[in-house]
Design a protein around this motif. Sequence first.
Motif, mmCIF file in Angstrom:
data_model
loop_
_atom_site.group_PDB
_atom_site.id
_atom_site.type_symbol
_atom_site.label_atom_id
_atom_site.label_comp_id
_atom_site.label_asym_id
_atom_site.label_seq_id
_atom_site.Cartn_x
_atom_site.Cartn_y
_atom_site.Cartn_z
ATOM 1 N N LEU A 82 0.838 -1.200 0.000
ATOM 2 C CA LEU A 82 0.000 0.000 0.000
ATOM 3 C C LEU A 82 0.869 1.244 0.000
ATOM 4 N N ILE A 83 0.309 2.322 -0.537
ATOM 5 C CA ILE A 83 0.950 3.624 -0.401
ATOM 6 C C ILE A 83 -0.014 4.546 0.309
ATOM 7 N N ILE A 84 0.435 5.111 1.423
ATOM 8 C CA ILE A 84 -0.389 6.083 2.147
ATOM 9 C C ILE A 84 0.062 7.465 1.728
ATOM 10 N N GLU A 85 -0.878 8.237 1.186
ATOM 11 C CA GLU A 85 -0.551 9.600 0.801
ATOM 12 C C GLU A 85 -1.607 10.494 1.411
ATOM 13 N N ALA A 111 5.038 19.267 1.674
ATOM 14 C CA ALA A 111 4.267 18.395 0.782
ATOM 15 C C ALA A 111 3.913 17.090 1.497
ATOM 16 N N THR A 112 2.999 16.323 0.912
ATOM 17 C CA THR A 112 2.605 15.059 1.531
ATOM 18 C C THR A 112 3.491 13.938 0.994
ATOM 19 N N PRO A 113 4.141 13.204 1.874
ATOM 20 C CA PRO A 113 4.994 12.120 1.393
ATOM 21 C C PRO A 113 4.168 10.881 1.050
ATOM 22 N N LYS A 114 4.743 10.042 0.189
ATOM 23 C CA LYS A 114 4.133 8.738 -0.083
ATOM 24 C C LYS A 114 4.774 7.723 0.859
#
Lengths: 248, 215
Positions: A82-85, A111-114
């Motif tokens: 999964l990637i949480i962004e 910014a929002t990291p992955k």
Amino acid sequence: MNKENNIYTVLFACLMVVVVGSILAYLASALSGKIKENERFEKQQNILYAMGVNENEGEGSVNFVPTDVVEEEFSTYITEQLIIEGDQITKDDQAYMIDLKKELDKLKDGATPKLPVFIGNKDGQTYYIVPMYGKGLWDAIWGFMALDKNMVVQGVYFDHKAETPGLGANIKQRYFMDDFTGESILNGSNYTGIKVVKGNNDPVNEIKDDNEVDALAGATITGNGVSAMIAKTVNLYKDYFETLRNQG
Amino acid sequence: MAILSKKDSKLILDPLADNNPITIQVLGICSALAITAELKASIVMALSVLFVLGLGNVVISLMRNIIPSKIRIIVQLVVVATLVIIVDQVLKAFAYELSKTLAVFVGLIITNCIIMGRFEAFALGNGVWRSFLDGIGNAAGYGVILIIVGFFRELLGSGTLLGFPVLGNPIEKTGLYAIGYENNGFMLLSPMALIVVGILIWVQRSRNPALIEEN
């Protein structure tokens, strides 16, 4: 020709740079495919190691799944990536190739990291594996931590770029990594992480509910780096962990 | 030694004893402190320096007649750095595990003063074969000290050698630990490397008084 003349010196320097530059450039491009593949295998090995898929024999050894079967084993044991962004969670089977350092750098720019999470399944048990990245004494340290649904550590893997051999470098030794197994990253309902502390009167690490493991002698700063790295990771993944726990 | 002339074998043997780069010339101390907390790291470092110094001396000696003297130090640095990077890249592609163990040594090799010292003092003025022997001899002299220091630091500091427990288990109190022996954690810290090197210098000088300078 006069060796001490300025024109000769400048020409020599230029020629040397061109020759050395081309040798290194050729070597880098010729080997980059092989090196990239090695790095990919290493990531897969490390993730599997954290969830207990390894070839460890006896007390002291750290043995990964061999490179010729690692790809196969990785797809067998890791059921989901999964990637949480931010609030979004997406599936992506290349999530393990995310460069965590770059993603964490995004935080500085707001910014929002992955953030990748790997869900593994072995003998009916589910593991949630998160990557970690931090600073040791000399350079980067990183690793993977496998948790169960109750936020108890099931296994960790640490690695480092340039910690002192014999001291900080020992974070990748079995006796240090194994201490984390069974510790919880929760203290009550607070996400405190796990601290590496000196003199906690628990050298064989029998006390599993104190959020502490025994430090390495002579490696205070690397140990602090490990504590900070875990705290940072736990803080980043807190929301995701919380939803996991609430699923019951 | 029948293969080598007397003069040539002196090139190899001198740095091992009476002209040792660490204990007599006091070069390369920084890496001797940094990586001797365990024996394995000392051996790896000794072999890496052996390789780089042997080869580097040959390359510099081959180029000795065309290097402009104004930029010779830069040329020497470029040669060491290139050699080390080539080795590092090739290992990364074909022996990944080994390359990871060596990663920490790369910087230490490039900045090792013994290497620059031998390029400057020997390879620039001597033929290829003699330079090669000189490189091997000095690297061996350096390596021997590293291994001796690593041996004592790991044995007294951790009670292990090459990672194997040789004095018993400190937690379960077996072997020597059963009679109250404790590991000396101080041995793991860098200052003890200096003290061990100091003791080696003392031993060497009292065995050979010719080495002691007149005041």
